[in-house]
Design a protein around this motif. Structure first.
Motif, PDB file in Angstrom:
ATOM      1  N   GLU A 166      -6.722  46.043 -20.810  1.00 43.54           N
ATOM      2  CA  GLU A 166      -6.989  44.619 -21.002  1.00 43.54           C
ATOM      3  C   GLU A 166      -5.940  43.760 -20.295  1.00 43.54           C
ATOM      4  N   THR A 167      -4.681  44.177 -20.333  1.00 45.65           N
ATOM      5  CA  THR A 167      -3.604  43.463 -19.644  1.00 45.65           C
ATOM      6  C   THR A 167      -3.877  43.409 -18.142  1.00 45.65           C
ATOM      7  N   ILE A 168      -4.285  44.535 -17.570  1.00 42.72           N
ATOM      8  CA  ILE A 168      -4.591  44.585 -16.133  1.00 42.72           C
ATOM      9  C   ILE A 168      -5.737  43.628 -15.805  1.00 42.72           C
TER      10      ILE A 168
ATOM     11  N   VAL B 234      -7.456  49.718  -7.179  1.00 43.95           N
ATOM     12  CA  VAL B 234      -6.476  50.639  -7.720  1.00 43.95           C
ATOM     13  C   VAL B 234      -7.263  51.796  -8.329  1.00 43.95           C
ATOM     14  N   ILE B 235      -6.695  52.980  -8.233  1.00 44.87           N
ATOM     15  CA  ILE B 235      -7.296  54.172  -8.825  1.00 44.87           C
ATOM     16  C   ILE B 235      -6.365  54.612  -9.955  1.00 44.87           C
ATOM     17  N   ILE B 236      -6.912  54.708 -11.163  1.00 46.99           N
ATOM     18  CA  ILE B 236      -6.104  55.154 -12.302  1.00 46.99           C
ATOM     19  C   ILE B 236      -6.721  56.450 -12.802  1.00 46.99           C
TER      20      ILE B 236
ATOM     21  N   LEU C  86      -3.191  54.750  -5.669  1.00 46.21           N
ATOM     22  CA  LEU C  86      -3.341  55.729  -6.751  1.00 46.21           C
ATOM     23  C   LEU C  86      -2.207  55.647  -7.768  1.00 46.21           C
ATOM     24  N   ILE C  87      -2.595  55.565  -9.031  1.00 49.35           N
ATOM     25  CA  ILE C  87      -1.639  55.683 -10.131  1.00 49.35           C
ATOM     26  C   ILE C  87      -2.052  56.920 -10.921  1.00 49.35           C
ATOM     27  N   THR C  88      -1.196  57.928 -10.893  1.00 47.57           N
ATOM     28  CA  THR C  88      -1.463  59.153 -11.630  1.00 47.57           C
ATOM     29  C   THR C  88      -0.719  59.086 -12.954  1.00 47.57           C
TER      30      THR C  88
ATOM     31  N   LYS D 145       1.586  47.895 -15.231  1.00 51.29           N
ATOM     32  CA  LYS D 145       2.368  47.032 -14.338  1.00 51.29           C
ATOM     33  C   LYS D 145       2.165  47.427 -12.876  1.00 51.29           C
ATOM     34  N   GLN D 146       2.131  48.737 -12.625  1.00 49.47           N
ATOM     35  CA  GLN D 146       1.895  49.208 -11.260  1.00 49.47           C
ATOM     36  C   GLN D 146       0.523  48.775 -10.772  1.00 49.47           C
ATOM     37  N   ALA D 147      -0.477  48.871 -11.627  1.00 43.77           N
ATOM     38  CA  ALA D 147      -1.847  48.488 -11.254  1.00 43.77           C
ATOM     39  C   ALA D 147      -1.907  46.999 -10.908  1.00 43.77           C
ATOM     40  N   ILE D 148      -1.241  46.192 -11.700  1.00 44.71           N
ATOM     41  CA  ILE D 148      -1.213  44.749 -11.434  1.00 44.71           C
ATOM     42  C   ILE D 148      -0.548  44.469 -10.092  1.00 44.71           C
ATOM     43  N   GLU D 149       0.542  45.168  -9.799  1.00 43.38           N
ATOM     44  CA  GLU D 149       1.225  44.999  -8.508  1.00 43.38           C
ATOM     45  C   GLU D 149       0.313  45.402  -7.341  1.00 43.38           C
ATOM     46  N   ILE D 150      -0.379  46.525  -7.478  1.00 42.79           N
ATOM     47  CA  ILE D 150      -1.262  47.001  -6.419  1.00 42.79           C
ATOM     48  C   ILE D 150      -2.402  46.020  -6.166  1.00 42.79           C
TER      49      ILE D 150
END
Length: 152
Positions: free
Chosen positions: A45-47, A112-114, A130-132, A145-150
């Motif tokens: 939800e934050t993303i 973004v890929i999670i 990619l965020i693994t 946070k990484q997803a938001i940056e990407i």
């Protein structure tokens, strides 16, 4: 257009949450399958609030449920955001399915890929997107946070 290519098992459904449910004698599943971890839902939800991204399901759940059934589950569970689509079922390689979806979309998109799968399951050009995550904790605050940056 901003897209989150989202896996479920290990990302939204975590080993930690399953352990907590079992230890409290609570159900791990509902009529749709394994119950998602509330912390992962909060982080998703934050993303979405920060980026206004839509979701494309990459999870193997797409083999078990139709797009309409996934939407029904998403709404019944009151999950954040909107599932725009699922990646096509054309390959055992998740990266190839993501590429096929992007080609079919015909709209330029940031994505973004999670996932909890390692980088070998994706194509080299996906790696900056990619965020693994660790399947024990899934989509945690750091990954959010990484997803938001990407997604910018």
């Amino acid at each position: 257009m901003k897209i989150i290519f989202l896996d479920f098992d290990g990302v939204m459904d975590t080993a930690y949450h399953n352990t907590v449910l079992v230890s409290k004698g609570l159900q791990e599943t509902d009529e749709y399958g394994v119950i998602f971890d509330p912390m992962c839902i909060k982080n998703l939800e934050t993303i979405i609030k920060s980026t206004r991204a839509d979701i494309v399901v990459t999870s193997s759940w797409k083999y078990l449920m139709s797009y309409e059934e996934l939407l029904k589950m998403w709404n019944a569970r009151n999950l954040p955001g909107f599932i725009t689509d699922t990646t096509p079922n054309i390959s055992n390689h998740r990266g190839d399915e993501i590429d096929a979806w992007i080609r079919e979309c015909k709209t330029e998109c940031e994505y973004v890929i999670i996932d909890d799968l390692d980088s070998r399951n994706f194509n080299e050009h996906h790696l900056p997107h990619l965020i693994t995550v660790n399947p024990y904790n899934g989509l945690d605050e750091i990954a959010a946070k990484q997803a938001i940056e990407i997604l910018g």
